[in-house]
Structures are given as C-alpha cells and as structure tokens.
Write a protein that holds these residues in place. Sequence first.
Motif, PDB file in Angstrom:
ATOM      1  N   PHE A  80      14.671  54.054  44.775  1.00 42.03           N
ATOM      2  CA  PHE A  80      15.860  54.103  45.501  1.00 42.03           C
ATOM      3  C   PHE A  80      16.688  55.307  44.991  1.00 42.03           C
ATOM      4  N   THR A  81      17.787  55.627  45.857  1.00 39.88           N
ATOM      5  CA  THR A  81      18.701  56.762  45.699  1.00 39.88           C
ATOM      6  C   THR A  81      19.456  56.389  44.891  1.00 39.88           C
ATOM      7  N   GLN A  82      19.986  57.246  43.734  1.00 42.32           N
ATOM      8  CA  GLN A  82      21.043  56.919  42.780  1.00 42.32           C
ATOM      9  C   GLN A  82      22.376  57.491  43.398  1.00 42.32           C
ATOM     10  N   VAL A  83      23.274  56.524  43.313  1.00 42.59           N
ATOM     11  CA  VAL A  83      24.854  56.993  43.749  1.00 42.59           C
ATOM     12  C   VAL A  83      25.704  56.953  42.649  1.00 42.59           C
ATOM     13  N   ASP A  84      26.814  57.463  42.876  1.00 41.37           N
ATOM     14  CA  ASP A  84      28.120  57.490  41.981  1.00 41.37           C
ATOM     15  C   ASP A  84      28.870  56.538  42.589  1.00 41.37           C
ATOM     16  N   GLY A  85      29.293  55.527  42.005  1.00 41.41           N
ATOM     17  CA  GLY A  85      30.312  54.643  42.621  1.00 41.41           C
ATOM     18  C   GLY A  85      31.699  54.478  41.837  1.00 41.41           C
ATOM     19  N   ARG A  86      32.566  54.073  42.355  1.00 41.21           N
ATOM     20  CA  ARG A  86      34.038  53.906  41.532  1.00 41.21           C
ATOM     21  C   ARG A  86      34.312  52.495  41.821  1.00 41.21           C
ATOM     22  N   VAL A  87      34.920  51.892  40.778  1.00 35.87           N
ATOM     23  CA  VAL A  87      35.657  50.553  40.896  1.00 35.87           C
ATOM     24  C   VAL A  87      37.302  50.649  41.026  1.00 35.87           C
ATOM     25  N   LEU A  88      37.682  50.271  42.058  1.00 38.40           N
ATOM     26  CA  LEU A  88      39.497  50.566  42.255  1.00 38.40           C
ATOM     27  C   LEU A  88      39.918  49.007  41.530  1.00 38.40           C
ATOM     28  N   GLN A  89      41.126  49.528  41.177  1.00 33.36           N
ATOM     29  CA  GLN A  89      41.824  48.238  40.426  1.00 33.36           C
ATOM     30  C   GLN A  89      42.382  47.483  41.251  1.00 33.36           C
ATOM     31  N   ALA A  90      42.348  46.283  41.361  1.00 35.47           N
ATOM     32  CA  ALA A  90      43.100  45.392  42.091  1.00 35.47           C
ATOM     33  C   ALA A  90      44.620  45.425  42.265  1.00 35.47           C
ATOM     34  N   PRO A  91      45.042  45.414  43.470  1.00 35.89           N
ATOM     35  CA  PRO A  91      46.331  45.558  43.509  1.00 35.89           C
ATOM     36  C   PRO A  91      47.150  44.309  42.877  1.00 35.89           C
ATOM     37  N   LYS A  92      48.354  44.439  42.409  1.00 35.20           N
ATOM     38  CA  LYS A  92      49.207  43.517  41.861  1.00 35.20           C
ATOM     39  C   LYS A  92      49.823  42.853  42.873  1.00 35.20           C
ATOM     40  N   MET A  93      50.022  41.585  42.600  1.00 39.57           N
ATOM     41  CA  MET A  93      50.444  40.630  43.527  1.00 39.57           C
ATOM     42  C   MET A  93      51.480  39.508  43.088  1.00 39.57           C
ATOM     43  N   LYS A  94      52.487  38.934  43.916  1.00 35.85           N
ATOM     44  CA  LYS A  94      53.524  38.320  43.593  1.00 35.85           C
ATOM     45  C   LYS A  94      53.437  36.825  44.220  1.00 35.85           C
ATOM     46  N   ALA A  95      53.809  35.836  43.461  1.00 38.04           N
ATOM     47  CA  ALA A  95      54.065  34.637  43.914  1.00 38.04           C
ATOM     48  C   ALA A  95      55.406  34.108  43.920  1.00 38.04           C
ATOM     49  N   GLY A  96      55.601  32.778  44.097  1.00 41.65           N
ATOM     50  CA  GLY A  96      57.218  32.373  44.432  1.00 41.65           C
ATOM     51  C   GLY A  96      57.851  32.700  42.941  1.00 41.65           C
ATOM     52  N   ASN A  97      59.058  32.809  43.205  1.00 38.63           N
ATOM     53  CA  ASN A  97      60.183  33.110  42.096  1.00 38.63           C
ATOM     54  C   ASN A  97      59.955  34.371  41.372  1.00 38.63           C
ATOM     55  N   GLY A  98      59.150  35.212  41.870  1.00 39.22           N
ATOM     56  CA  GLY A  98      59.200  36.572  41.549  1.00 39.22           C
ATOM     57  C   GLY A  98      57.814  36.792  40.378  1.00 39.22           C
ATOM     58  N   GLU A  99      56.904  35.504  39.944  1.00 33.00           N
ATOM     59  CA  GLU A  99      56.035  35.563  39.207  1.00 33.00           C
ATOM     60  C   GLU A  99      54.802  36.582  39.608  1.00 33.00           C
ATOM     61  N   ASP A 100      54.281  36.971  38.543  1.00 28.82           N
ATOM     62  CA  ASP A 100      53.072  37.705  38.771  1.00 28.82           C
ATOM     63  C   ASP A 100      51.773  36.763  39.060  1.00 28.82           C
ATOM     64  N   ILE A 101      51.042  37.474  39.935  1.00 27.68           N
ATOM     65  CA  ILE A 101      49.783  36.730  40.088  1.00 27.68           C
ATOM     66  C   ILE A 101      48.501  37.575  39.510  1.00 27.68           C
ATOM     67  N   ILE A 102      47.818  36.944  38.492  1.00 32.33           N
ATOM     68  CA  ILE A 102      46.828  37.782  37.803  1.00 32.33           C
ATOM     69  C   ILE A 102      45.454  37.574  38.595  1.00 32.33           C
ATOM     70  N   THR A 103      44.852  38.522  38.961  1.00 35.34           N
ATOM     71  CA  THR A 103      43.643  38.697  39.574  1.00 35.34           C
ATOM     72  C   THR A 103      42.529  38.948  38.639  1.00 35.34           C
ATOM     73  N   ARG A 104      41.465  37.976  38.861  1.00 39.54           N
ATOM     74  CA  ARG A 104      40.392  38.441  37.970  1.00 39.54           C
ATOM     75  C   ARG A 104      38.936  38.367  39.010  1.00 39.54           C
ATOM     76  N   ASN A 105      38.192  39.201  38.908  1.00 40.86           N
ATOM     77  CA  ASN A 105      37.052  39.316  39.643  1.00 40.86           C
ATOM     78  C   ASN A 105      37.169  39.071  41.147  1.00 40.86           C
ATOM     79  N   GLY A 106      38.377  39.504  41.722  1.00 44.65           N
ATOM     80  CA  GLY A 106      38.615  39.503  43.151  1.00 44.65           C
ATOM     81  C   GLY A 106      39.093  38.055  43.558  1.00 44.65           C
ATOM     82  N   ARG A 107      39.563  37.373  42.435  1.00 40.54           N
ATOM     83  CA  ARG A 107      40.044  35.842  42.660  1.00 40.54           C
ATOM     84  C   ARG A 107      41.303  35.600  42.099  1.00 40.54           C
ATOM     85  N   TRP A 108      42.016  34.657  42.326  1.00 41.97           N
ATOM     86  CA  TRP A 108      43.334  34.126  41.716  1.00 41.97           C
ATOM     87  C   TRP A 108      43.529  32.645  41.882  1.00 41.97           C
TER      88      TRP A 108
END
Length: 972
Positions: free
Chosen positions: A514-542
């Motif tokens: 196989f060909t070896q390639v250089d990847g990058r992992v982007l940080q998940a965007p921050k999200m908001k729920a009701g009442n201005g609360e932050d949503i914590i994402t883990r492994n692309g899920r919340w």
Amino acid sequence: SLTSQPRSHLHPSSLPPTPPAAPRRPPPRGGRIRTGRCLLPPPLPSSFSFPPLREHCLFYLKMGSHDGEIDELPPPPPVPPDVVPIKAEDVVGELAPEKPVKPKRLPMARPGIGRKGQSIQLYSNHYKVNLRSTEDFFFHYYVNLKYEDDQPVDRKGIGRKVIDKLQQTYQSELSNKDFAYDGEKSLFTIGALPQINDEFTVVLEDVSTGKTAANGSPGVNDSPVGGDRKRVRRPYQTKTFKVELCFAAKIPMSAIGQVIRGEESENSLEALRVLDIILRQHSAKQGCLIVRQSFFQNNPSNFVDLGGGVTGCRGFHSSFRGTQSGLSLNMDVSTTMIVKPGPVIDFLIANQKVNDPGRIDWKKAKHALKNLRIKTTPANSEFKIIGLSERNCKEQTFLLKQRNGSNGDCDTVEITVYDYFVKKGIELRYSGDLPCLNVGRPKRPTYFPIELCSLVPLQRYTKALSTLQRSSLVEKSRQKPQERMTVLNDALQHSNYDSDPMLRACGISIAPKFTQVDGRVLQAPKMKAGNGEDIITRNGRWNFVHKKLFQTCSVDKWAAVNFSARCDIQNLIRDLIRNASAKGIQMERPFDVFEESPSMRHAPVSRRVDSMFEQIKSKLPGAPRFLLCLLPERKNCEIYGPWKRKCLAEFGIVTQCLAPTRVNDNYLLNLLMKINAKLGGLNSLLQIEASPAIPHVSEVPTLILGMDVSHGHPGQSDRPSIAAVVSSRQWPYISKYRASVHTQSPRLEMMSSLFKPRGNEDDGLIRESLIDFYTSSGKRKPDHIIIFRDGVSESQFVQVINIELDQIIEACKFLDDKWSPKFTVIVAQKNHHTKFFQAQSPDNVPPGTIVDNKVCHPRNFDFYMCAHAGMIGTTRPTHYHVLHDEIGFSADDMQEFVHSLSYVYQRSTTAISVVAPICYAHLAAAQVGTFLKFEEMSDASSSQGGHTSVGSAPVPELPRLHEKVRTSMFFC
C-alpha cells in the motif's frame, strides 16, 4: 439557408446567370483521380452568424486539383444594373461576431495543501506503479465481427473467444503481437499490425452461439425443434466468423506521463483507458465476470446468499489512476449480485418463495428467466432462454423426422417433448406437468424439460433488490479495516499482473505494498444546545442528555392517525409529550386520534388515504398544523407516498410518519428532532454560526446550495429522474434549508431545469432559492453562492461548471441583470474506491481525517474527508473536488468549512459522511419522488416545472408543494 429572406427571393430566375464550367485539367501522369476533395476556409466560430443578404450573392469554393495546385476559376459574372457592389472591408466588418466566444471553464488548480489538524500516518489502497519511459505508440483498431453470412455478431461474450482464436490462428501474420481487446469494438496493440489483410476468417469449435438447429442442434442430436420442423445432425458445433480490423487512431504511450502531471488531453485519457482495458482482459482470461473495472471469480467462497435466488458475489475493483505521487493501481473490494447458479427449478422456488414447483407463477417465471444462460444435460450444451413453452412438457408437441428402415426415406411424426426425452432413455421425474424452457428463436422454438437445465455461474442479477436483500447484502459484505487490507494484498498477489505480456511491454511494474500517506485529523467544531449550553462531541457523536434543543417550536393544532399499525397509541403520545417537554418543545395533547376502519385495510391505497382525510375534515374544527402518522410497515409502505402527497401538496400540513416497533426514549428523541426541524426549529447550532466566524461565509451574505439527481432503481428505466436543489436560508445560519424538486428525463444526470424562462417568468429550481434567501435574510441578495453537487463522475465535471453553472448565473441575471455574485462549485463523490487505514491501529480512521496528498489529483483541487465515525466495516471517505472558486478559499478554510457542514445535519446526533446540503437534496428527491411512485405515469400538468420529453413521451411533473410548507424542512 444563408438568408433570412423568404425562399422565393432566391428563385433561379432571379439570380445572375451561372458561368460555364472551367475545363478540367488532366490528372498528373501515373496519378489516380480522387474525388470529393476541396480546399475549404477554416471553420467559423460557433457564435458567427450571417446577416441578411442585401441582394443576391453567389459563393464559390476553390476546388483542389489532383496534383495539389489550384484550379483556375472563370471570371465573375457581370453585375446586374440594379445591384450596387459592396466593398470587401464593409462585408468583413458586417460579418464580424458581435460577442467574443466565451472561454470554457476547466477544473481549477490546487491552491496549496492544508496544514491544520493533528498529523496521522495512514495507508491507502493505492499501489505505486513504476513506468518505463518509452517512445512507442498504442495503435487502436476498430473491430467488426460478422457471421459467415455477413450478419453482425450481436451476442455478448463471444467476441473475446473469437479474438483469442484470431491471435492463435494468425500469430505469425500478425507479427506475434499481443492484443488488448475491450470485448466489443476496440482492439489495441503496441506498434502497428502489418498491413497484410484487414479481414480474417476464424472458426470456433464446440462454441455455443445461442443459435439453434441450423447451427447445430442443442443437447442431443435430434432435440425437439419446432417452427419449420427441420432437424439437422452434426457431430459437434462449429461456427465461422469474419473479423475486420480497421485502423482508428495512434496514441503515444508518452501520454501516460501527461496523466501523472495532471495535463488531461484526449491522448492521455485514451492511454489510461488502454491500461484499464489490459486489466479487464487479464481478468477475462482467468474466467472472471467483468463489470466495468470490477472482476468476479467463480469461487463459492466469495458468494453470500441474499435470498430470493440472488447471490452476492465478492470480487475486486482494479484501475490505474494518475496521482501526485505518480501512476498508481487502485484496488478495492467490490460486490455485485448474480443469479444463484444451479437447477433452474431451485432458482424459481427461491425467487418466488414457494414450497413446490406446482405453486410457481409462470408469468413471473418467464420474466425472471428471460435472457439467462443455461447448461443442459446430458450433452452439457449452453443456451440462452428466450421464453417458455405454451403448454406443459407432456402436452407440448413438435414434428420429428425419422429414418424409415434402410431405404433412407423419412417419416414425420408428432411427438411430445416429454415422450421424446423418455424414448431417448432420459428419466424425467417432475417436469412432465411443467412448461419447457425455450432456447430457440421466436419463430423456431427449441424446448428442454426444466429439470434438465441448470443456470450457469456468474450471471448478473440486474433487477432491484428488496429491502431485506439490500440489508442482507450490506451486513454480509462488511469487512473490518485489517481484514480488507489482507484481502486486497492477497488479491494483488493472485492477480499476477506482472506476468501480463501487454503490461510488461508497456514497461509497467506494480509495487506490492500500500501507499503510505500523511493524513490530518481536524478538530470537531464546537456546538451549542438550548439555553446557550455547550455540546461536547466525542468521536463524531454527541447527545442531548440533560440538555434542551437549541431553538424549539410549539406543537399545537395537531392530531394522530393510525393506518392499522399494532401499537398502544395512547402510551406513545403520552411518552412523546413527556420527552418533548424535557427537550423544551411545547407539545399539547392531540385534538384527536383517528383509527382506520377495519373495512378499509384491503382497499386501494388512494381510497385509504382519502377516507382518513374525510374523517379528519369531519371532526376537526380547522386544518391541523401537524399530523403524526402511524404506518403498519417500516419500509416501503405503500401508504407513505400518497399520504405525503396529500399532506404536503394538497393541504400544506407538516407530517411525521413512523412504524413503531421498539419505542424507547432514544427513538422518541430522534422523532422529536425531525418534528422540531420540520416545524421551523433548530436542534443544535455551530458556535461559528452564532459568532459568526466562518471565513468568507459569515463576512458577506452567502447562499449554500446542495444539488442531487435521484434515479429509479435498476429495472425502472422509464421512471423519471428527480432533480432536487436544497438552499440555505436565514443567513448567517448554515443549518437551515429549504428544497425545490423537479422531474426530468429518465437517467439524465445533468440538471435540465435550473433555469427555465417562460416569457417574463423563470420556472427553474434556482429562482425560488434566490428569492427565499432574499426574504429570509433581511432582504439581502447573496454576494457569494457555494454549490455542492452530488452524483457526477469526473467525465462530467466540465459540464457542471459550464452548463449547470451558466444556468444558475442566468437565473441570477434574470432577477437582476446587474447582480454578479461570486461562485464556488464543489463536487462530492462517494462512489469511488479509495480507502484509508491507520498505520498503528486496526481501527477505522478517526472522524475528521483528511488527506490531500500522495493519492489525490496531480493538479486539481481535491481532497478526501472522513468526517464521520465508521462504526462497522471500513470507513468510506468522501472525495471532494473544488472545480471552480471565485470566492478565494484557502485549502484550510475550504476543508474546515466542508467539515463543519457535516455537523449541521438536524436528523441525528452524529457527524455525517457527506455535507448536510447534499444529504438533504437526496432526502428531498427521494421523498417527493414517492408522489409519483404509486400512480399512473400520466402527463397531467402541474404548476411546478415544465414538461421534458423522452422521445415522444412527456415526463410527468410533480405537484407543487403547498405554500404553507414550501420553505419548511419537510424532508428532514
């Protein structure tokens, strides 16, 4: 005609007299006269047009003489007294084009590579290809196959046998050249074939041509042949073919270097095609089934039973690609559906889900068996099924000629198919009372009892799979990343491409790893729920545990309807209201619950829906705002389409369908998220939307479009395609959308109704999106328009940025001629074969993984993104191609923007694999497409869109959505 005047103005009597013809020069000594050659002026630009002629003109062509000189022309005719000559310079000025020809847009070059994100080492299923520099040429020959009587060969699959035999028979005459043959009309060699003969005669022995009796009787020597009642005896089957090879083109092998540099031309694309044809031929010689660039072997270990007589067959995709690191061989696991090989009767019993042959529906059987290939016993001959006998085996008769004693006379006797085979000593246990298979021709049937026939392996099943078969295929073809890597490396080794003489002659060798390639992992965007609360994402899920939805709607004036679903509907409503309150949704008690009358359960679908609405109208004080609909089946319920059409098109009522099986709080939360989005709420919001802080998008009004075309399933070739455009609204949000949907010609991928002027109106898909953005975004027109397009192949990219983009620009100009927004066009592809694997872990790549090096296009702006978490099987990245960018995104800004759009999907609490606007376009096309699913394909007109035609048949239009739901996320 070169004039806009009436044709009568050019009557011969009104023209100047034609001058006498010039004397023809004799041909040069020893030369031959070649007719039909002339010296023509260079072609005019496409925008060139002739003005109306002031008077009558005659145009002359200077004819080329046969020795390369120019024939002398006679003097021009005298000018009539009433004609004023025109000066040549005036004519030139008058004929000049009014507008310059607009240059064709091409896919843009990469502006650089991205830098953001955490580095990760990956492998890709691309094998590096070493290519020796060569000055040789591929010679392309057109192949014309004919039978001995000059009739064209129309049977698929016979071409390869004929060309192989040609190569063996005429090896020395053809200078021992190796061929690359595509199985149809094209053959390639390295270097030219000697010009000794352009037509060859090839004789194949023991070939099953699909032709009967006159070409060798099927099965045993005197099989039951009907029609003209003749019987031909031959000890074995032979067939004579004529092969014409005509030179077509010469392709420099050095053009492969252009592919590697990203310089696409006709030669470079054709050279790459030749290499792929070599791969196909290599697999064909190993006995594989070939489906484009995927190859399937007859190995039972690769088969999975899907039920209904259908088998999933696992094979391999293999193709050459030009990448940043040079030429590579892309290999991947591929799956196709085949008919389950074996006795025909077993296939029919499985296909129709019956217990014994006596319960088979033979009308359906005829449709299922047509064009399938069988082998017969005891002769082991192969034929194609064209139909069934009209009567069963014991009753179907034919005329058989038999020799009468030693005098050589023949008697004709009528005999049944059953008796014929029994007299030949062939026992028939169960097929006497069943129809026979007809493997002859329409006017000359040839019959075999069904129990003597078996389906040959590796025959594609091209009809639509059932829901159960589809889910079974997905489940049984999953492979974990490590398993897939092992399988692919083994496949490359067993393919033994390095032994192929054509690849060796091209100077190609393939690396084993196989060909070896250089990847990058982007940080998940921050999200908001009701009442201005932050949503914590883990492994692309919340999740929304102890949180409210960001912006909630109120559910009032609503009712529930139950189409005979087995469910405690009162408990369901109570739990739904309780969960709604916990998430901040004000949900009142329903006005009523409408149960379907037991007498209506077996009525036609339209009557069931109409009856339910009669109940609703008779009991409710006014039109409901929302209807909850319980369906009896979870998938493909026949009520779904007519119900959605009634609610969304006729009454403008938001509706949510469900088929409750296991109802729990998670199920009800997913249900509430859809209801909230449909009624105008927002479940979550990106922090960069609220700030707003999205580069380019938040700075000026920006419209985001998602475009997709949905086609009918296999076997639905006459079903109209559905084109959908989803557009963002309420800028600076990028989470709220609406949809417009049109029908267009079946299987047409290019969108034909983006701009549809009708007099002073535009009835295209884009106009509504532009007006809605303006009204929902504070009466501001978009300065930027970002277009995400799904479902197009690389060969259609130029059409997208020229034809489709031009339609969108015209729609903008139609509203305001002085308005010139900037455009960015991005194509998303899921249907490709590139995969990524972690170098240090057996798990799938993490969500947010991005690759824009080594295996991407050598010149164009593209990248692979795995935004979602692959929980089962091997993650399939989405391949994004930025074709056109007037806005000026950097590589990092574009990749982060695309990543963010994978987190705004309002139907779930996970990042999705492709941007939300494209997912929504697919949902809208699928849902509105069900409006047509259960009704006659009539050409009844509607107020949305115009008729498009296929031949003489107009494409049925979709009903226009009711104005109450037109701007809603009804598709959510």
